[in-house]
Design a protein around this motif. Sequence first.
Motif, PDB file in Angstrom:
ATOM      1  N   GLN A 100      -2.069  -8.428  -1.082  1.00  0.00           N
ATOM      2  CA  GLN A 100      -2.535  -9.015   0.177  1.00  0.00           C
ATOM      3  C   GLN A 100      -1.425  -9.901   0.727  1.00  0.00           C
ATOM      4  O   GLN A 100      -1.159 -10.979   0.207  1.00  0.00           O
ATOM      5  CB  GLN A 100      -3.781  -9.857  -0.051  1.00  0.00           C
ATOM      6  N   VAL A 101      -0.765  -9.441   1.792  1.00  0.00           N
ATOM      7  CA  VAL A 101       0.340 -10.180   2.378  1.00  0.00           C
ATOM      8  C   VAL A 101      -0.135 -10.856   3.655  1.00  0.00           C
ATOM      9  O   VAL A 101      -0.760 -10.229   4.507  1.00  0.00           O
ATOM     10  CB  VAL A 101       1.523  -9.242   2.687  1.00  0.00           C
ATOM     11  N   ARG A 102       0.162 -12.144   3.773  1.00  0.00           N
ATOM     12  CA  ARG A 102      -0.205 -12.891   4.967  1.00  0.00           C
ATOM     13  C   ARG A 102       0.816 -12.640   6.065  1.00  0.00           C
ATOM     14  O   ARG A 102       1.998 -12.461   5.806  1.00  0.00           O
ATOM     15  CB  ARG A 102      -0.265 -14.379   4.646  1.00  0.00           C
ATOM     16  N   GLU A 103       0.366 -12.635   7.290  1.00  0.00           N
ATOM     17  CA  GLU A 103       1.243 -12.482   8.444  1.00  0.00           C
ATOM     18  C   GLU A 103       2.199 -13.688   8.495  1.00  0.00           C
ATOM     19  O   GLU A 103       1.765 -14.819   8.312  1.00  0.00           O
ATOM     20  CB  GLU A 103       0.395 -12.424   9.724  1.00  0.00           C
ATOM     21  N   PRO A 104       3.501 -13.461   8.748  1.00  0.00           N
ATOM     22  CA  PRO A 104       4.434 -14.599   8.768  1.00  0.00           C
ATOM     23  C   PRO A 104       4.155 -15.531   9.941  1.00  0.00           C
ATOM     24  O   PRO A 104       3.615 -15.118  10.973  1.00  0.00           O
ATOM     25  CB  PRO A 104       5.804 -13.954   8.896  1.00  0.00           C
ATOM     26  N   PHE A 105       4.542 -16.786   9.787  1.00  0.00           N
ATOM     27  CA  PHE A 105       4.358 -17.765  10.846  1.00  0.00           C
ATOM     28  C   PHE A 105       5.271 -17.447  12.027  1.00  0.00           C
ATOM     29  O   PHE A 105       6.215 -16.664  11.910  1.00  0.00           O
ATOM     30  CB  PHE A 105       4.642 -19.173  10.328  1.00  0.00           C
ATOM     31  N   GLU A 106       5.028 -18.088  13.147  1.00  0.00           N
ATOM     32  CA  GLU A 106       5.736 -17.791  14.390  1.00  0.00           C
ATOM     33  C   GLU A 106       7.250 -17.973  14.268  1.00  0.00           C
ATOM     34  O   GLU A 106       8.012 -17.102  14.641  1.00  0.00           O
ATOM     35  CB  GLU A 106       5.191 -18.671  15.524  1.00  0.00           C
ATOM     36  N   ASN A 107       7.716 -19.085  13.768  1.00  0.00           N
ATOM     37  CA  ASN A 107       9.153 -19.361  13.691  1.00  0.00           C
ATOM     38  C   ASN A 107       9.678 -19.310  12.260  1.00  0.00           C
ATOM     39  O   ASN A 107      10.580 -20.065  11.896  1.00  0.00           O
ATOM     40  CB  ASN A 107       9.463 -20.730  14.308  1.00  0.00           C
ATOM     41  N   SER A 108       9.135 -18.425  11.455  1.00  0.00           N
ATOM     42  CA  SER A 108       9.575 -18.355  10.058  1.00  0.00           C
ATOM     43  C   SER A 108      10.965 -17.725   9.978  1.00  0.00           C
ATOM     44  O   SER A 108      11.331 -16.872  10.777  1.00  0.00           O
ATOM     45  CB  SER A 108       8.585 -17.557   9.221  1.00  0.00           C
TER      46      SER A 108
END
Length: 105
Positions: A24-32
């Motif tokens: 289960q991979v979380r969506e990356p943050f906006e400015n990662s």
Amino acid sequence: MLHMTPSILKNFFSKSATRLYPVQVREPFENSRGALEIRLEDCIFCGTCSRKCPSQCIVVDKKVGTWDMDPFACVYCGICVDNCPTSCLYQAREYRPPEAEKFHV
């Protein structure tokens, strides 16, 4: 022991607090700042990125025209991206996938 029983039962029947990474991979943050990428056709092989890199993970050979980066030594700070005069370096939003063994191609 009896005062812990409600807490144990609540945790036993509730949803898990953690993810089963990498399933289960979380969506990356906006400015990662993820994996370091290069558009090699735009690179002028000036070596600024290798001189500015604090972890010394980038190797540029001007004579041969090669650019190489050790992903296990990179700390993904973005200093090389900020100092690139042609803006051919960029950081993708996604991190590189986990590896079972350390190898470098």
